[in-house]
Design an enzyme around this catalytic site. Structure first.
Site, short mmCIF file in Angstrom:
data_model
loop_
_atom_site.label_atom_id
_atom_site.label_comp_id
_atom_site.label_asym_id
_atom_site.label_seq_id
_atom_site.Cartn_x
_atom_site.Cartn_y
_atom_site.Cartn_z
N SER A 120 -29.81 -22.87 26.66
CA SER A 120 -30.67 -21.96 26.06
C SER A 120 -31.35 -20.83 26.75
CB SER A 120 -31.83 -22.90 25.48
OG SER A 120 -32.64 -23.21 26.71
N LYS A 121 -32.30 -20.31 26.29
CA LYS A 121 -33.14 -19.13 27.09
C LYS A 121 -33.15 -19.35 28.51
CE LYS A 121 -34.41 -15.24 23.89
NZ LYS A 121 -33.73 -14.27 24.27
N ARG A 122 -33.77 -20.61 28.45
CA ARG A 122 -34.51 -21.20 29.67
C ARG A 122 -33.43 -20.91 30.94
NH1 ARG A 122 -34.47 -26.64 30.79
NH2 ARG A 122 -33.48 -27.02 28.86
#
Ligand code: GLU
Length: 490
Positions: free
Chosen positions: A254-256
């Site tokens: 994910s973006k994380r």
């Protein structure tokens, strides 16, 4: 002779493509190029509610930026078009009619509320969730009544309720599913648009696709597709499901984890060659060790045997490292051209236009230290600014005071002012300033530290004398003067 290789990338235009999605495109492209086959782009836009404006252009621009070219599809056309599923509806309707005629599909009049309620109840009873085949068992008379009432309906596939479905996946090997775990899935929605399952099977067949290489998340859909191929009486492509991509903590990417949409990597200053190399290693390897490879090496060695089953780990640090490697391998001219738009975008109008010859002389000084092109505007700003902003106290080096610092800077200024322009090169500057430093009885760290701050406003920079040579006497003398003023005001 086996059929020619034809593979496809089938994005749904529902947003900006992510790295996993582009990895799929790239593996298909590599496979096509390595096998002298065709690479097709087909836009799967049948889920009308989820389409986002501009997504197709984003995807195609991204592929172009990476140098991934397609033989057929939007922008280029081709003999199997149209390449937008929304323009191919009559083909799905024809397939639907033939499935109804052969008894492999039926109209279902259950309301969305009934289906939702059914799922809730199944969840409560801890049963497998899915449609209960209610309308499969309607009599002809019951159907006629529904039709006469004008009841809305969907078309469902009559999934075999016993036995098993299997495929020989070219990456995962033999995979088998019990048929009673798959419900009678929808083929055509009430709006007349096909579902993904229906459209993908019809089109992969219609477009003579030989290999379906797609993300592992589609593996559970494969028994549905296999049964549809059988019911339609058409040949199946070879399937290959590409390994998942996880973050470094092994959670879903994910973006994380720093994984953003493709165009953000471009805007963040990554080179397309670095991304190609990095993405190739997300599931494929040359020999298990080699990391840095040209696109040609990757393409010439790309086989499905070398695509692994285990999830690939997305490591942003590695991408950054690799980008640095590619930046260091880039010719100065080329690198300057790639840096230029980043400077033009970040710098205020007063610093523009950028003098390209000046930039060409700056680039070799920073090439080693650049990790991304987007680092350049900040890293190079002191080469371009008229006046520098910095804390005057940072001019004073350890073991020195302000009068001493002033004297040192004034001495450097006086010595450099007498150097003829033609001799303003780093070797000469170094000789002159080393002599001055000795006369002043300052260590190199002290004298050159003060000069470095005076000339750049910073403590970490490329080599001092090379920098001075590139900046030229005008800028250097003016900065030494400004620094002398700053320190005497302390
Ligand atoms: N439209 C699907 C997607 O966006 C394609 C899946 C497939 O390749 O079959 O991922």
């Amino acid at each position: 002779m086996s059929a020619p290789v034809r593979v496809r990338y089938a994005p749904s235009p529902t947003g900006n493509p992510h790295i996993g999605n582009i990895r799929t495109a790239m593996f298909n492209w590599l496979f096509a190029r390595r096998n002298g086959g065709q690479f097709v782009v087909r836009v799967e836009d049948t889920d009308q509610g989820r389409i986002t404006e501009g997504a197709v252009d984003h995807i195609l621009d991204g592929l172009e930026w990476l140098g991934i070219d397609w033989d057929e599809g939007p922008r280029v056309g081709g003999p199997y078009g149209p390449y937008f599923q929304s323009e191919r509806l009559e083909r799905y309707h024809a397939a639907a009619e033939s499935l109804i005629a052969s008894g492999n599909a039926y109209r279902c009049y259950c309301s969305p509320e009934r289906v939702a309620e059914l799922r809730k109840e199944q969840a409560r009873n801890k049963q497998r969730q899915g449609y209960d085949s209610h309308c499969r068992h309607l009599s002809d008379a019951e159907r006629q009544i529904k039709e006469a009432e004008g009841a809305t309906s969907v078309l469902r596939f009559a999934m075999p309720q016993t036995g098993a479905t299997s495929v020989e996946d070219s990456i995962r090997g033999h995979v088998e599913w019990q048929n009673d775990l798959t419900d009678d899935f929808v083929l055509v929605k009430s709006d007349g648009f096909p579902t993904y399952h229906m459209a993908v099977v019809v089109d992969d067949h219609a477009m003579d696709i030989s290999h379906v290489l797609r993300a592992e998340e589609w593996l559970p859909s494969t028994p549905r597709h296999v049964q549809l191929y059988r019911a339609l009486g058409i040949d199946m492509p070879t399937f290959g499901h590409l390994p998942m991509i996880l973050g470094s903590d092994r959670a879903k990417l994910s973006k994380r984890h720093g994984a953003t949409s493709l165009m953000e990597y471009r805007d963040d200053g990554f080179l397309p060659e670095a991304l190609i190399n990095f993405m190739a290693l997300l599931g494929w390897s040359l020999d298990g060790e080699t990391e840095v490879m040209t696109p040609d090496t990757i393409r010439d060695n790309f086989t499905l045997e070398r695509v692994g089953k285990p999830a690939a780990i997305f490591d942003l640090d590695k991408l950054q490292w690799m980008n640095g490697v590619y930046i260091r391998q880039t010719e100065i001219d080329e690198l300057a051209d790639r840096i230029l738009p980043f400077l033009e975008q970040e710098y205020p109008a007063r610093l523009l236009p950028i003098d390209r010859d000046y930039l060409l002389r700056i680039v070799p000084l920073v090439q080693e230290r650049l990790k991304t092109l987007a680092d350049a505007p900040d890293m190079l700003s002191y080469f371009f600014e008229e006046t520098l902003e910095y804390d005057p106290a940072s001019l004073i080096q350890r073991g020195m005071d302000s009068p001493g610092t002033h004297a040192a800077i004034a001495r450097a200024r006086a010595d450099l002012a007498s150097v003829p322009l033609a001799e303003f090169d780093h070797e000469n500057l170094e000789n002159i300033l080393r002599t001055a430093g000795q006369d002043l009885e300052l260590s190199g760290r002290q004298f050159f530290g003060a000069l470095r701050t005076a000339i750049t406003g910073r403590t970490a920079t490329p080599p001092l004398f090379e920098m001075m040579e590139v900046m030229g006497p005008g800028r250097v003398l003016q900065r030494l003067e400004a620094a002398a003023e700053k320190v005497s005001a302390l």
